[in-house]
Each structure stands twice: as C-alpha cells, then as structure tokens.
Write an enzyme that holds these catalytic residues in place. Structure first.
Site, PDB file in Angstrom:
ATOM      1  CE  LYS A 166      16.976  61.785  89.786  1.00 28.78           C
ATOM      2  NZ  LYS A 166      17.267  62.403  88.513  1.00 28.78           N
ATOM      3  CD  GLU A 210      20.140  46.268  89.318  1.00 22.95           C
ATOM      4  OE1 GLU A 210      19.141  46.831  89.871  1.00 22.95           O
ATOM      5  OE2 GLU A 210      20.186  46.063  88.329  1.00 22.95           O
ATOM      6  N   GLY A 217      20.857  60.721  86.545  1.00 23.85           N
ATOM      7  CA  GLY A 217      21.902  59.878  87.017  1.00 23.85           C
ATOM      8  C   GLY A 217      23.366  60.115  86.251  1.00 23.85           C
ATOM      9  NE  ARG A 218      21.708  59.780  80.198  1.00 27.41           N
ATOM     10  CZ  ARG A 218      20.372  59.666  80.628  1.00 27.41           C
ATOM     11  NH1 ARG A 218      19.919  58.857  81.604  1.00 27.41           N
ATOM     12  NH2 ARG A 218      19.380  59.919  79.976  1.00 27.41           N
ATOM     13  CD  GLU A 242      20.729  55.228  81.569  1.00 26.76           C
ATOM     14  OE1 GLU A 242      21.178  56.392  82.046  1.00 26.76           O
ATOM     15  OE2 GLU A 242      20.474  54.360  81.828  1.00 26.76           O
ATOM     16  CG  HIS A 278      49.750  45.470  71.513  1.00 29.60           C
ATOM     17  ND1 HIS A 278      50.840  45.009  70.771  1.00 29.60           N
ATOM     18  CD2 HIS A 278      50.179  46.594  72.148  1.00 29.60           C
ATOM     19  CE1 HIS A 278      51.622  46.013  70.920  1.00 29.60           C
ATOM     20  NE2 HIS A 278      51.313  46.966  71.578  1.00 29.60           N
ATOM     21  CE  LYS A 300      15.828  50.178  86.175  1.00 29.60           C
ATOM     22  NZ  LYS A 300      15.564  51.575  86.652  1.00 29.60           N
TER      23      LYS A 300
HETATM   24  O1  F6P Z   1      18.013  52.055  85.193  1.00 28.55           O
HETATM   25  C1  F6P Z   1      18.841  53.129  84.823  1.00 28.55           C
HETATM   26  C2  F6P Z   1      19.234  54.240  85.603  1.00 28.55           C
HETATM   27  O2  F6P Z   1      17.973  54.648  86.203  1.00 28.55           O
HETATM   28  C3  F6P Z   1      20.104  55.055  85.499  1.00 28.55           C
HETATM   29  O3  F6P Z   1      19.532  56.195  84.846  1.00 28.55           O
HETATM   30  C4  F6P Z   1      20.758  55.494  86.721  1.00 28.55           C
HETATM   31  O4  F6P Z   1      21.764  56.013  86.753  1.00 28.55           O
HETATM   32  C5  F6P Z   1      20.903  53.873  87.579  1.00 28.55           C
HETATM   33  O5  F6P Z   1      19.752  53.594  87.036  1.00 28.55           O
HETATM   34  C6  F6P Z   1      20.641  54.234  88.992  1.00 28.55           C
HETATM   35  O6  F6P Z   1      19.750  55.047  89.493  1.00 28.55           O
HETATM   36  P1  F6P Z   1      19.698  55.522  91.169  1.00 28.55           P
HETATM   37  O7  F6P Z   1      20.743  56.334  91.214  1.00 28.55           O
HETATM   38  O8  F6P Z   1      18.137  55.827  91.275  1.00 28.55           O
HETATM   39  O9  F6P Z   1      19.827  54.011  91.565  1.00 28.55           O
END
Ligand code: F6P
Length: 550
Positions: free
Chosen positions: A215, A221, A276-277, A362, A393, A513
């Site tokens: 987003k 990452e 995002g979620r 979240e 199990h 972060k």
């Molecule tokens: O760090 C949490 C978050 O902001 C989530 O809410 C989101 O889904 C994820 O990181 C990834 O964010 P992006 O789509 O901006 O890379």
C-alpha cells in the site's frame, strides 16, 4: 466524527446501564449447564441458528439463554452500532485517528452503485481498477503477455507483507481447485533471506512475473525483497529494461513505484480508505485474480457483497456478524476469555487463522477509545487456530480439559472438491463430534458406566460447557470464501463499536519499525544508538561473537 470533534458513539448512560444488567445476567448464566439448557428446549439447535449469504451459523452451543442476545443487542444499540454501520457504508471518516473512511465495502459493490467521498464516486474508481486488473490477468493467463525474451509467464511471485501478503496467500491455498494449473504462484513476505531465496529458487527469470504489493511502497521488508528480486532478474536477463516486462506493482504510492523503476502503466492502484488488512479484494488481490481468473474473482467479490448487504440490512438479532461480534464481547468482557480459537475443518483454509490474526488483532488490539481515554475493560482476545482434524491431535486436549475457557469457531463444508472414499464424511463427523464434546463433555457417572477404575475417573471426566459456534456452507467456493471473510470483518467492526475503539489504525506497530531502523547499523558493526539499554548492547555483542564462531 473527526479530528477536533472526536467523541464516543451512542448513549453513555444507556451503555453503562446495559453493561450492569449484563454483569448480573452473566452471574445467572455462568451457573447454567449446556446439557440442561438443551434438555429444557428441544428446539434449541434450530432456535439459535441463522442462515444468510450462503452460510449457516449454529450458535446454540454457547453459554446463553433466551435473554442473552436481546441484552447484547441492547448494548449494541446503546453503543450506536446502527449509526456506526450506516457511517461505514456512507464513507464517513470512521478511521478517526487517520481521519479517513474505511470503505472496504465499496471494493465489492456492483457496477452502478455509488458511494461519494469528497465529491468522487469511489465505486466507479473501484471498477476502473477491476477492469484494468481483468485485462492484465487475461493477457498473462492466455500467454499474450510476454517476458523480456518473448516467453509466456509461468511463475508469479507476490512480494508483500501483512495485509499485502496474508490475504493473497490464504486465498491462493483456499481456492487452489479454481487456480490455473499452468501458473505456479509463490509468496515472499519475510525479510529473512530464506523466504526470498526459496521463492526464487528454481524459478525461470524469463518466465517469472513479480507482483510487488505494498500500500505504502515503503515497507522495509517488501522493499528489500523487491530489490533482491530485481537484482536476480537483471543479473539473469542482462538488462535493466527487463524490469518493465517482469515487474508490476500494486500500491497507492505512484511516485515510489516510479522511483523503483516500475512503469506506472503496470501499476494497479487503490486508495488510502482501504486498510491493509481489509485489502485482499482490492488490487492487492491481483495475484488471486491471476490464479483463479477474473470470473471466479467476481464470484469472490459477490460473496463479500452478499455478506455486506446482510450486515447492513438484517435486524441485529438475526445478523450473523453482529451476533458473532457480540458473542466475542460476551466471552471477553463477562467471562474473561483471553483467547478464541478458529478451527477450519477444511485443509484449504490452513492459512485462514493467520489471516484472521491480522484482521482481528491489528484491528482491535487497542487500549484507548476514540477520544483517547483508556478503554475501561479488555479488548481483542488473542486469536489462534489450525485446521481440523490435525488440531485434535495436538492442542485440543487443553480445550477439553484445560483450565482456560477458549470459545471456538468450527468452520466446515458439506462437500470436498477432491472426494476420496468416505474421508469427507469422516472430517465432518469429527467437526460435529468436537463441538459436542466441548459443549456436553462426559460426566463422572458416564465414565464409571464405561467400567473405568475409580482412581482414573477424575482424569477421564470432560467437563463440557465449553462454548462453540459451527459455521457451515456447501463447498469452499470463491463466493463462500468472500462471505466468510466479510463475516469476520464485520464481526470485528461490531466489537470495535462496543469497545469504542478505532478498528482501522495500527499505531502500535510503528515503534518496532523505528527501533529496527536505528539498530540495523549496530547489527552491521557500526555505532550503537545513543542511550541503548544494557540488554540490547549485550545482545549485539553476543551476536557479533556468534557470527564469527564456526
Ligand atoms: O506494519 C503493519 C502494516 O502497516 C499492516 O497494517 C500492513 O498490512 C502491512 O504493514 C504492509 O503494509 P504495506 O502494504 O504498506 O507494505
């Protein structure tokens, strides 16, 4: 509501009064036994069941009486749930701390529907992007889209994390029977180099499409993994020009996409009002559409929309997400249940609990209300789960005889996409049996009647009275996956309204972060951050020593 006029919804006095009544009602219900409640009402199983949008919810095995749901609904009304639902569908800024709407419901509205935000019809924008996605997906799936050396795409790698990963991965596993068998989909989320290395291993760069999903297009990452994939591609194909045939982006940040070197003609956009979620049915679903095709993706959206309409229009006493949300509040706040289990009796939903962890925790893992005051009671429970029958199990022992109360959602489908002998019947029998065992247990007399030695009796007693829901549908289709996800989305919103919190921000993840950014140079042997604590300083020194050990 919005900056400057932030306030809690509903009627504070009515809310307080109903809460008090519920505390007293809980005292009564906590002393009841599910065996007795079923014995007293031969129709309890159907009385506490609802069907909507292709899903069937049996909530009869909950610690509730005829009064409980009406009282919880009274609480919802006092908290302004009706207004809150209307505000969501109207595009009001219900994400108060970020001063914007949370309009995921617009992502699945049919063409021609309208939601106007700041003078713009967002549904029209959604359909514009959907058309762009369809066009692209058709080209890739038909082999018309060619890589830099003229070959069709065979491997698709989605790079993203959190909401830009969990939904696409979960949906890919869930919808495998609908996926194009000639396309190999892979997913990279973790900055752990193993994740990226594994996804790239064995992939043919000439036939690989990388979908960078973010987003913000700034997430550390995702950027690290996207850069690694870019180097891998250019090293293999010998030219920077290969990037535009092998990389596409899904983002709200066109500048950053351009700066990365991706042609914005190959960018699929969405908007800041999609959390995002809550984004797997936006352009973040591009990898899903590439896998299952535009037609099935439409079915997925139709499922979401069917549940949206039910949530918006059904009376609260017959509203699946409202009832599920209120039951979560009931156990969290009145019984003190700290966790909830979600057990899909469907192997293809193996990633569903992980997806729901982000969605629920979240969203509702918050400690202050909209106006900044501390929430006076507990909020989101920890959510966890695994597919059945595997969980039986391992950890089900704790559910049956442990000292924790863990309400469970069972999810099961009448038909399998790949029937083998009577295995689906066995699977379903197990789901029903676990729900029965949790609810009704096994008494000491029943244990004795089976001839058990007296000293073993206490060990074999299963107390029962452990609440659970059963969610059923005919088969795990794209439509039913959509309804199921929307069911949980709206249950989460319902809970957030009762607790008076913002379900759409996530400030808590920012600190980690920030600290990680300051620690990278120190891990690389550079300067320690100023005023570093003695534990972190010691751990950095230990890591440096371990890195030199063979
Ligand atoms: O760090 C949490 C978050 O902001 C989530 O809410 C989101 O889904 C994820 O990181 C990834 O964010 P992006 O789509 O901006 O890379």
């Amino acid at each position: 509501m919005g900056g400057g006029t932030i306030g809690q919804r509903g009627d504070a006095q009515a809310r307080q009064a109903t809460w008090q009544v519920l505390i007293e009602h809980h005292r009564d219900v906590a002393g009841r036994d599910l065996r007795d409640l079923f014995a007293q009402d031969a129709e309890r199983g159907s009385r506490f069941s609802i069907a909507a949008a292709g899903l069937y919810l049996d909530y009869s095995k909950h610690l509730i009486t005829e009064q409980t749901i009406p009282l919880l609904v009274q609480l919802a009304e006092a908290c302004g749930l009706r207004e809150a639902i209307d505000a969501m569908f109207a595009g009001e800024p219900i994400n108060v701390t970020e001063r914007r709407p949370a309009l995921h419901v617009a992502l699945r509205m049919p063409k021609g529907a309208r939601i106007v935000v700041e003078g713009v019809d967002v549904v029209e924008q959604v359909h514009h992007v959907l058309d762009q996605m369809r066009h692209f997906a058709d080209k890739v799936r038909s082999g018309q889209w060619r890589g830099f050396t003229g070959k069709p795409i065979r491997t698709i790698i989605n790079i993203g994390i959190g909401g830009s990963d969990l939904g696409p991965v979960m949906a890919y596993h869930a919808l495998r029977p609908y996926a194009e068998p000639n396309l190999d989909l892979r997913f990279v989320a973790n900055v752990d180099p193993w994740d990226c290395a594994q996804a790239l291993a064995g992939a043919d760069p000439e036939q690989t499409l990388i979908v960078v999903s973010s987003k913000t297009f700034t997430t550390a990452e995702t950027m690290a993994n996207a850069q690694a994939a870019r180097r891998w591609l250019i090293d293999a194909l010998g030219s920077d020009a290969a990037v535009e045939r092998h990389f596409v982006a899904v983002s709200t940040n066109a500048d950053a996409v351009r700066a990365f070197g991706i042609d914005t003609a190959n960018m699929f956009g969405f908007w800041d009002w999609v959390g995002g979620r809550y984004s797997m049915d936006s352009a973040i679903g591009l990898s899903t559409m590439l896998a299952i095709g535009p037609k099935q993706f439409e079915q997925l959206l139709a499922g979401f929309h069917a549940m949206d309409e039910h949530f918006r229009s059904a009376p609260f006493t017959a509203n699946l997400p409202v009832i599920m949300g209120l039951l979560t509040v009931w156990y969290r706040n009145f019984f003190g249940a700290a966790s909830v289990g979600v057990m899909p009796y469907e192997q293809r939903l193996s990633r569903f609990p992980a997806y729901l962890q982000q969605l629920t925790m979240e969203s509702n893992g918050k400690r202050v209300m909209l106006d900044g005051r501390p929430v006076p009671h507990a909020t989101a429970p920890v959510l966890w789960g695994e597919p059945g029958t595997n969980g039986q199990h391992s950890f089900f022992q704790l559910l049956h005889q442990g000292t924790e109360l863990v309400p469970v959602d069972f999810i099961a489908f009448a038909r399998s996409a790949t029937p083998i002998g009577d295995q689906q019947d066995q699977l379903l029998a197990n789901a029903l049996a676990q729900a029965q065992a949790l609810a009704f247990g096994r008494t000491a007399d029943e244990v004795r009647a089976a001839g058990t030695a007296e000293w073993l009796v206490p060990h074999q007693v299963v107390p029962g009275n452990r609440p659970n829901s059963m969610i059923l549908a005919s088969e795990l289709t794209p439509f039913h996956l959509g309804t199921l996800i929307a069911l949980y989305e709206h249950s989460v919103y319902t809970q957030s309204v009762i607790w008076g919190i913002d379900a759409f921000d996530q400030w808590g993840v920012e600190l980690g972060k920030l600290l990680a950014r300051t620690l990278v140079p120190a891990v690389q042997g550079g300067e320690l951050p100023a005023q570093v604590d003695s534990s972190t300083r010691n751990l950095l020194a230990t890591l440096a020593m371990l890195a030199d050990l063979r």
